[in-house]
Enzyme design. Structure first.
Site, mmCIF file in Angstrom:
data_model
loop_
_atom_site.group_PDB
_atom_site.id
_atom_site.type_symbol
_atom_site.label_atom_id
_atom_site.label_comp_id
_atom_site.label_asym_id
_atom_site.label_seq_id
_atom_site.Cartn_x
_atom_site.Cartn_y
_atom_site.Cartn_z
ATOM 1 N N GLU A 140 -1.144 -8.470 3.570
ATOM 2 C CA GLU A 140 -0.908 -8.967 4.935
ATOM 3 C C GLU A 140 -2.191 -9.221 5.704
ATOM 4 O OE1 GLU A 140 -1.342 -4.518 5.858
ATOM 5 O OE2 GLU A 140 -1.163 -5.866 4.145
ATOM 6 N N CYS A 167 0.832 -1.202 0.000
ATOM 7 C CA CYS A 167 0.000 0.000 0.000
ATOM 8 C C CYS A 167 0.874 1.261 0.000
ATOM 9 C CB CYS A 167 -0.995 -0.036 1.155
ATOM 10 S SG CYS A 167 -2.385 1.100 0.912
ATOM 11 N N HIS A 204 -3.641 -4.872 0.409
ATOM 12 C CA HIS A 204 -3.123 -5.264 1.721
ATOM 13 C C HIS A 204 -2.975 -6.779 1.798
ATOM 14 C CE1 HIS A 204 -2.875 -1.488 3.935
ATOM 15 N NE2 HIS A 204 -3.912 -1.093 3.216
#
Length: 234
Positions: free
Chosen positions: A176, A88, A174
């Site tokens: 993660e 990001c 994102h």
């Protein structure tokens, strides 16, 4: 390896990548910006990850610590040739450092959406052509840096994933994020309300949607991570 992870809140961490780091025995050193960015020393790290945050690339003139972070990335990628992965904001900062352009997105993307691979990039080798990913951004890479390659896109954002050489890569989405990580995000004041404002009633089942998509999200994370590790032998 000793890997430095720059994050912009103690709650916005490497999320679903952390078990992969732990499994492989890497030493993770975290730097929470802005408080600790002035203490970064790249001389004793083998790679750099930079995560997301609510600030924007173009705010560096008003945020001296962000200007410092940009210089840390420049030193890591351009001068020291360290393997790098950005998520990001970390994706956008990389593009900026390499001479690309970051600006306000024509269309914000928020929530669990889908991206499309471009070609057959090794970075996403085990990922299907269309794959789920969690988005939360209102800025985008509008001009690709020289020498970079686009690896994934969405209808509203042309640069969802990019690579610059074999050891430097980043994603707008994102990667993660999993259920536990979103739970941590919700501990940040105003986060839940902000997400609800963006996606409305879809926020009621965002945790269920993430859980249902976790097998695909986990495969995507593993693929990104394993490809990034090849940068150490590039």
């Amino acid at each position: 390896m000793r890997i430095l992870v720059i994050q912009h809140s103690s709650k916005e961490h490497a999320g679903g990548f952390r078990p992969l780091f732990e499994r492989d025995g890497h030493q993770i050193v975290t730097c929470t910006a802005p408080q600790e960015i002035g203490d970064v020393d790249l001389s004793n790290v083998d790679g750099l990850w930079v995560l997301g945050g609510p600030m924007q690339v173009w705010e560096a003139d008003e945020l001296p610590w962000l200007a410092k972070e940009i210089e840390v990335i420049r030193e890591a990628v351009v001068e020291r040739k360290l393997p790098y992965f950005g998520i990001c904001l970390g994706h956008q900062l990389l593009a900026h450092v390499l001479g690309g352009t970051v600006g306000v997105a024509a269309q914000s993307e928020v929530g669990l959406l889908h991206a499309n691979k471009i070609g057959a990039p090794p970075m996403l080798d085990a990922v299907p052509g269309r794959f789920p990913c969690f988005q939360w951004h209102s800025a985008e890479v509008s001009q690709l840096p020289a020498g970079a390659t686009i690896l994934a896109e969405t209808d509203y954002c042309a640069v969802q994933a990019m690579a610059w050489g074999r050891s430097v890569s980043s994603v707008q989405f994102h990667a993660e994020l999993d259920v536990a990580t979103l739970s941590d995000w919700y501990e940040i004041e105003g986060c839940e309300e902000a997400l609800r404002q963006e996606i409305g009633d879809a926020a009621d089942h965002v945790f269920d949607d993430l859980a249902a998509s976790e097998p695909a999200l986990s495969r995507m994370r593993a693929c990104l991570y394993q490809h990034w590790l090849t940068g150490f032998t590039a």
